[in-house]
Write a protein that holds these residues in place. Structure first.
Motif, PDB file in Angstrom:
ATOM      1  N   GLU A  17       0.847  -1.195   0.000  1.00 25.33           N
ATOM      2  CA  GLU A  17       0.000   0.000   0.000  1.00 25.33           C
ATOM      3  C   GLU A  17       0.882   1.244   0.000  1.00 25.33           C
ATOM      4  OE1 GLU A  17      -3.203   2.005   2.975  1.00 25.33           O
ATOM      5  OE2 GLU A  17      -3.142  -0.163   2.861  1.00 25.33           O
TER       6      GLU A  17
ATOM      7  N   LYS B  95       1.139   5.102  -0.368  1.00 28.36           N
ATOM      8  CA  LYS B  95       0.318   6.316  -0.346  1.00 28.36           C
ATOM      9  C   LYS B  95       1.154   7.584  -0.450  1.00 28.36           C
ATOM     10  CE  LYS B  95      -3.466   4.512   2.421  1.00 28.36           C
ATOM     11  NZ  LYS B  95      -4.234   4.669   3.649  1.00 28.36           N
ATOM     12  N   TYR B  96       2.211   7.650   0.303  1.00 31.15           N
ATOM     13  CA  TYR B  96       2.991   8.884   0.408  1.00 31.15           C
ATOM     14  C   TYR B  96       4.453   8.625   0.036  1.00 31.15           C
ATOM     15  CZ  TYR B  96      -1.054   9.831   3.334  1.00 31.15           C
ATOM     16  OH  TYR B  96      -2.328   9.958   3.804  1.00 31.15           O
TER      17      TYR B  96
ATOM     18  N   ASP C 224       6.772   7.064   2.664  1.00 25.31           N
ATOM     19  CA  ASP C 224       6.707   5.636   2.945  1.00 25.31           C
ATOM     20  C   ASP C 224       8.014   4.936   2.592  1.00 25.31           C
ATOM     21  OD1 ASP C 224       4.129   5.981   3.790  1.00 25.31           O
ATOM     22  OD2 ASP C 224       3.221   5.206   1.949  1.00 25.31           O
TER      23      ASP C 224
END
Length: 58
Positions: free
Chosen positions: A24, A26-27, A30
């Protein structure tokens, strides 16, 4: 054998840190932990090469 013992911990940490990011993303932040561990492994490799050349690791 010495290569495996020297790098096992670092590679396991890299895998544990990277797996959640791959699932996952997202940013951009990360990937920060992954980059920190990767830089550590690069520095670790430099010292490994120096120790092997000097004969400290048999």
């Amino acid at each position: 054998m010495r290569f495996t013992l020297y790098y096992t911990g670092s590679i396991l940490v890299l895998i544990v840190v990277t797996l959640p990011t791959l699932r996952e993303y997202k940013y951009a932040e990360d990937w920060l932990c992954t980059m920190i561990v990767a830089i550590f492994i690069i520095i670790h490799t430099i010292f490994y090469v120096k120790l092997v050349k000097k004969g400290f690791i048999l």
